[in-house]
Design a protein around this motif. Structure first.
Motif, mmCIF file in Angstrom:
data_model
loop_
_atom_site.group_PDB
_atom_site.id
_atom_site.type_symbol
_atom_site.label_atom_id
_atom_site.label_comp_id
_atom_site.label_asym_id
_atom_site.label_seq_id
_atom_site.Cartn_x
_atom_site.Cartn_y
_atom_site.Cartn_z
ATOM 1 N N THR A 1 -18.135 -15.503 -1.447
ATOM 2 C CA THR A 1 -18.519 -14.338 -0.840
ATOM 3 C C THR A 1 -18.048 -14.235 0.603
ATOM 4 O O THR A 1 -17.746 -14.945 1.210
ATOM 5 C CB THR A 1 -19.980 -14.020 -0.956
ATOM 6 O OG1 THR A 1 -20.560 -15.053 -0.200
ATOM 7 C CG2 THR A 1 -20.537 -14.293 -2.326
ATOM 8 N N ILE A 2 -18.041 -12.789 0.754
ATOM 9 C CA ILE A 2 -17.722 -12.572 2.515
ATOM 10 C C ILE A 2 -18.203 -11.310 2.881
ATOM 11 O O ILE A 2 -18.533 -10.350 1.947
ATOM 12 C CB ILE A 2 -16.068 -12.534 2.505
ATOM 13 C CG1 ILE A 2 -15.668 -12.287 3.799
ATOM 14 C CG2 ILE A 2 -15.315 -11.362 1.668
ATOM 15 C CD1 ILE A 2 -14.277 -12.478 4.258
ATOM 16 N N ASN A 3 -18.762 -11.041 4.056
ATOM 17 C CA ASN A 3 -19.324 -9.860 4.382
ATOM 18 C C ASN A 3 -18.001 -9.142 4.501
ATOM 19 O O ASN A 3 -17.169 -9.319 5.509
ATOM 20 C CB ASN A 3 -19.948 -10.135 5.905
ATOM 21 C CG ASN A 3 -20.511 -8.901 6.229
ATOM 22 O OD1 ASN A 3 -20.127 -7.705 5.946
ATOM 23 N ND2 ASN A 3 -21.773 -8.953 7.222
ATOM 24 N N PRO A 4 -18.190 -7.653 3.988
ATOM 25 C CA PRO A 4 -17.119 -7.013 4.033
ATOM 26 C C PRO A 4 -16.888 -6.340 5.487
ATOM 27 O O PRO A 4 -15.741 -5.873 5.705
ATOM 28 C CB PRO A 4 -17.304 -5.718 3.215
ATOM 29 C CG PRO A 4 -18.373 -6.183 2.246
ATOM 30 C CD PRO A 4 -19.084 -7.396 2.820
ATOM 31 N N ASP A 5 -17.806 -6.252 6.312
ATOM 32 C CA ASP A 5 -17.840 -5.932 7.769
ATOM 33 C C ASP A 5 -17.089 -6.598 8.570
ATOM 34 O O ASP A 5 -16.641 -6.311 9.660
ATOM 35 C CB ASP A 5 -19.062 -5.500 8.077
ATOM 36 C CG ASP A 5 -19.734 -4.353 7.318
ATOM 37 O OD1 ASP A 5 -19.046 -3.479 6.946
ATOM 38 O OD2 ASP A 5 -21.050 -4.447 7.263
ATOM 39 N N ARG A 6 -16.835 -7.946 7.758
ATOM 40 C CA ARG A 6 -16.457 -8.880 8.953
ATOM 41 C C ARG A 6 -14.945 -9.636 8.477
ATOM 42 O O ARG A 6 -14.596 -10.538 8.801
ATOM 43 C CB ARG A 6 -17.391 -10.221 9.222
ATOM 44 C CG ARG A 6 -18.591 -9.538 10.001
ATOM 45 C CD ARG A 6 -19.076 -10.844 10.896
ATOM 46 N NE ARG A 6 -20.633 -10.644 10.953
ATOM 47 C CZ ARG A 6 -21.665 -11.150 10.305
ATOM 48 N NH1 ARG A 6 -21.623 -12.330 9.847
ATOM 49 N NH2 ARG A 6 -22.878 -10.739 10.828
ATOM 50 N N VAL A 7 -14.541 -8.844 7.425
ATOM 51 C CA VAL A 7 -13.388 -9.367 6.633
ATOM 52 C C VAL A 7 -12.081 -9.804 7.877
ATOM 53 O O VAL A 7 -11.607 -10.692 7.931
ATOM 54 C CB VAL A 7 -12.878 -8.388 5.769
ATOM 55 C CG1 VAL A 7 -11.340 -8.858 5.345
ATOM 56 C CG2 VAL A 7 -13.624 -8.405 4.625
ATOM 57 N N SER A 8 -12.168 -8.834 8.760
ATOM 58 C CA SER A 8 -10.910 -8.954 9.887
ATOM 59 C C SER A 8 -11.290 -10.029 10.641
ATOM 60 O O SER A 8 -10.252 -10.449 11.400
ATOM 61 C CB SER A 8 -10.856 -7.459 10.778
ATOM 62 O OG SER A 8 -10.759 -6.516 9.874
ATOM 63 N N SER A 9 -12.359 -10.573 11.009
ATOM 64 C CA SER A 9 -12.448 -11.713 11.890
ATOM 65 C C SER A 9 -12.813 -12.935 11.148
ATOM 66 O O SER A 9 -13.058 -13.847 11.859
ATOM 67 C CB SER A 9 -13.660 -11.218 12.937
ATOM 68 O OG SER A 9 -15.017 -11.027 12.042
ATOM 69 N N THR A 10 -12.865 -12.724 9.803
ATOM 70 C CA THR A 10 -13.182 -14.089 8.912
ATOM 71 C C THR A 10 -11.667 -14.712 8.680
ATOM 72 O O THR A 10 -11.072 -14.059 7.803
ATOM 73 C CB THR A 10 -13.979 -13.699 7.687
ATOM 74 O OG1 THR A 10 -15.183 -13.091 8.308
ATOM 75 C CG2 THR A 10 -14.307 -15.033 7.029
ATOM 76 N N PRO A 11 -11.613 -16.031 8.861
ATOM 77 C CA PRO A 11 -10.298 -16.895 8.382
ATOM 78 C C PRO A 11 -10.495 -16.759 6.784
ATOM 79 O O PRO A 11 -11.526 -16.975 6.370
ATOM 80 C CB PRO A 11 -10.582 -18.110 8.856
ATOM 81 C CG PRO A 11 -11.315 -18.067 9.949
ATOM 82 C CD PRO A 11 -12.470 -17.032 9.701
ATOM 83 N N PRO A 12 -9.451 -16.813 5.877
ATOM 84 C CA PRO A 12 -8.102 -16.619 6.457
ATOM 85 C C PRO A 12 -7.810 -15.282 6.921
ATOM 86 O O PRO A 12 -6.563 -14.960 7.189
ATOM 87 C CB PRO A 12 -7.294 -17.075 5.368
ATOM 88 C CG PRO A 12 -8.077 -16.666 4.126
ATOM 89 C CD PRO A 12 -9.408 -16.705 4.451
ATOM 90 N N PHE A 13 -8.705 -14.261 6.543
ATOM 91 C CA PHE A 13 -8.319 -12.787 6.564
ATOM 92 C C PHE A 13 -8.007 -12.293 7.951
ATOM 93 O O PHE A 13 -7.471 -11.048 8.001
ATOM 94 C CB PHE A 13 -9.324 -11.852 5.909
ATOM 95 C CG PHE A 13 -9.729 -12.408 4.486
ATOM 96 C CD1 PHE A 13 -8.688 -12.109 3.323
ATOM 97 C CD2 PHE A 13 -10.505 -13.345 3.971
ATOM 98 C CE1 PHE A 13 -8.657 -12.948 2.281
ATOM 99 C CE2 PHE A 13 -10.920 -13.719 2.839
ATOM 100 C CZ PHE A 13 -9.735 -13.158 1.795
ATOM 101 N N ASN A 14 -8.391 -13.034 9.143
ATOM 102 C CA ASN A 14 -7.844 -12.513 10.358
ATOM 103 C C ASN A 14 -6.369 -12.505 10.470
ATOM 104 O O ASN A 14 -5.882 -12.185 11.459
ATOM 105 C CB ASN A 14 -8.853 -13.429 11.539
ATOM 106 C CG ASN A 14 -8.794 -14.905 11.342
ATOM 107 O OD1 ASN A 14 -8.149 -15.345 10.269
ATOM 108 N ND2 ASN A 14 -9.281 -15.391 12.123
ATOM 109 N N HIS A 15 -5.844 -13.616 9.712
ATOM 110 C CA HIS A 15 -4.486 -13.586 9.728
ATOM 111 C C HIS A 15 -3.822 -13.063 8.443
ATOM 112 O O HIS A 15 -3.131 -14.162 8.006
ATOM 113 C CB HIS A 15 -4.026 -14.873 10.360
ATOM 114 C CG HIS A 15 -4.260 -15.107 11.696
ATOM 115 N ND1 HIS A 15 -3.834 -14.205 12.887
ATOM 116 C CD2 HIS A 15 -5.069 -16.103 12.198
ATOM 117 C CE1 HIS A 15 -4.323 -14.805 13.948
ATOM 118 N NE2 HIS A 15 -5.366 -15.741 13.713
#
Ligand code: CUA
Length: 151
Positions: free
Chosen positions: A38-52
């Protein structure tokens, strides 16, 4: 009298149906197999690996492709992967449900808010592929596509 019997059968069938759906959904955790983490949709951009987002080599002939979906695009916009390599797609959405389909391949899964979707495949033919969204996600849905190059 007969009406009562039919009403009873009707309601009974409905209850049975709802019970089956309920048991499936809640007790058996009936979710698409790709949706585990699971992942917080509001924090996808700052959560690895999704920040890169992008392509990363993680082993010999083994690559991870991290993709962030949002209305109405995929990040990164261009994906280049080597022919014959094992490719793990890891995808998450920042907003609504999106589809992840690579035309003419076996890659086709959903990206649901709150979940990390993964799918592994190997491209056996070189060329340009189309990665597209196949879940209606809003007014720009039909524009949501990107290029994937296998070289
Ligand atoms: Cu994203 Cu349709």
């Amino acid at each position: 009298k007969m009406e009562k019997i039919w009403l009873f059968i009707g309601i009974g069938t409905l209850i049975l149906f709802l019970a089956i759906v309920g048991v499936n959904a809640f007790y058996m955790g009936n979710k698409p197999p790709s949706c585990i983490a699971t992942i917080n949709p509001d924090r996808v951009s700052s959560t690895p690996p999704f920040n890169h987002p992008g392509v990363k080599q993680i082993g010999k002939n083994h690559y991870q492709v991290t993709v962030v979906a949002s209305a109405f695009s995929f990040d990164p916009g261009d994906i280049k992967i080597p022919l014959g390599a094992k490719v793990d797609f890891v995808a998450a959405t920042k907003d609504v449900v999106h589809g992840f389909e690579i035309a003419k391949t076996d890659v086709n899964f959903m990206i649901e808010p709150g979940y990390i979707s993964t799918y592994s495949t190997t491209f056996k033919k070189p060329g340009e592929y189309l990665l597209l969204c196949n879940e209606y996600c809003g007014t720009g849905h039909q524009l949501m596509a990107t290029k994937l190059e296998v070289v």
